[in-house]
Design a protein around this motif. Sequence first.
Motif, PDB file in Angstrom:
ATOM      1  N   LYS A 134     105.047  66.870  50.034  1.00  0.00           N
ATOM      2  CA  LYS A 134     105.472  67.427  51.324  1.00  0.00           C
ATOM      3  C   LYS A 134     104.585  66.992  52.489  1.00  0.00           C
ATOM      4  N   GLU A 135     103.880  67.919  53.130  1.00  0.00           N
ATOM      5  CA  GLU A 135     103.099  67.636  54.340  1.00  0.00           C
ATOM      6  C   GLU A 135     101.981  66.628  54.100  1.00  0.00           C
ATOM      7  N   GLU A 136     101.347  66.715  52.951  1.00  0.00           N
ATOM      8  CA  GLU A 136     100.250  65.782  52.649  1.00  0.00           C
ATOM      9  C   GLU A 136     100.759  64.337  52.675  1.00  0.00           C
ATOM     10  N   TYR A 137     101.944  64.101  52.102  1.00  0.00           N
ATOM     11  CA  TYR A 137     102.505  62.753  52.102  1.00  0.00           C
ATOM     12  C   TYR A 137     102.992  62.353  53.496  1.00  0.00           C
ATOM     13  N   LEU A 138     103.576  63.273  54.235  1.00  0.00           N
ATOM     14  CA  LEU A 138     104.031  62.960  55.591  1.00  0.00           C
ATOM     15  C   LEU A 138     102.850  62.587  56.488  1.00  0.00           C
ATOM     16  N   ASP A 139     101.711  63.255  56.323  1.00  0.00           N
ATOM     17  CA  ASP A 139     100.502  62.874  57.064  1.00  0.00           C
ATOM     18  C   ASP A 139     100.035  61.481  56.658  1.00  0.00           C
ATOM     19  N   TYR A 140     100.091  61.200  55.370  1.00  0.00           N
ATOM     20  CA  TYR A 140      99.681  59.891  54.853  1.00  0.00           C
ATOM     21  C   TYR A 140     100.566  58.780  55.420  1.00  0.00           C
ATOM     22  N   ILE A 141     101.861  59.026  55.528  1.00  0.00           N
ATOM     23  CA  ILE A 141     102.794  58.047  56.090  1.00  0.00           C
ATOM     24  C   ILE A 141     102.419  57.693  57.530  1.00  0.00           C
ATOM     25  N   THR A 142     102.023  58.678  58.305  1.00  0.00           N
ATOM     26  CA  THR A 142     101.693  58.415  59.714  1.00  0.00           C
ATOM     27  C   THR A 142     100.395  57.635  59.865  1.00  0.00           C
ATOM     28  N   GLN A 143      99.519  57.682  58.869  1.00  0.00           N
ATOM     29  CA  GLN A 143      98.218  57.018  58.966  1.00  0.00           C
ATOM     30  C   GLN A 143      98.185  55.648  58.289  1.00  0.00           C
ATOM     31  N   THR A 144      99.114  55.385  57.383  1.00  0.00           N
ATOM     32  CA  THR A 144      99.043  54.179  56.560  1.00  0.00           C
ATOM     33  C   THR A 144     100.385  53.457  56.554  1.00  0.00           C
ATOM     34  N   LYS A 145     100.338  52.135  56.700  1.00  0.00           N
ATOM     35  CA  LYS A 145     101.558  51.323  56.662  1.00  0.00           C
ATOM     36  C   LYS A 145     102.132  51.289  55.245  1.00  0.00           C
ATOM     37  N   ARG A 146     103.439  51.072  55.165  1.00  0.00           N
ATOM     38  CA  ARG A 146     104.101  50.957  53.867  1.00  0.00           C
ATOM     39  C   ARG A 146     103.563  49.749  53.107  1.00  0.00           C
TER      40      ARG A 146
END
Length: 150
Positions: A134-146
């Motif tokens: 959930k939120e932990e992954y959404l935060d990770y998405i905003t900080q790190t490129k795919r």
Amino acid sequence: MFLTVPFFFINIYFLIPFLYFFPNFHQNNWLLFETNYELIVVGSLCVILGRLITFGSMLYMRKENKQIQNNFKLHTKGIFKYSRNPGLDGMFLFFIGFGILFPSFLIFSGLVFYFFYMRFRVKIEEEFLKKNFKEEYLDYITQTKRFLLF
């Protein structure tokens, strides 16, 4: 079955360079360009660096993995700080080097197929991670490129 068929073709893709041992495959009409010493060096470096990145990311995950039954850990440190999919980044680099070393239409068409197939697989994995973290992954998405480059 939907994921098995492309996986089968990707594994066959690894065998294509062995066709170069057959004289009919060496004809210029199969090749996109002629290799030279510089291209062989660049292609070899891409292959080696790609494999090191892939294996490094897998070793990091195994070392850091504290999975007990179905409790997964989200990896966000180390190499995963720069890319959400460093193993695939390494594989893309490997296949680019592969294409430089064996510059045929089959290799480059396989590279395009592999790229689109893996983007599809990554989207499935991302849905799984969104659901579990959930939120932990959404935060990770905003900080790190795919991927490392895009």
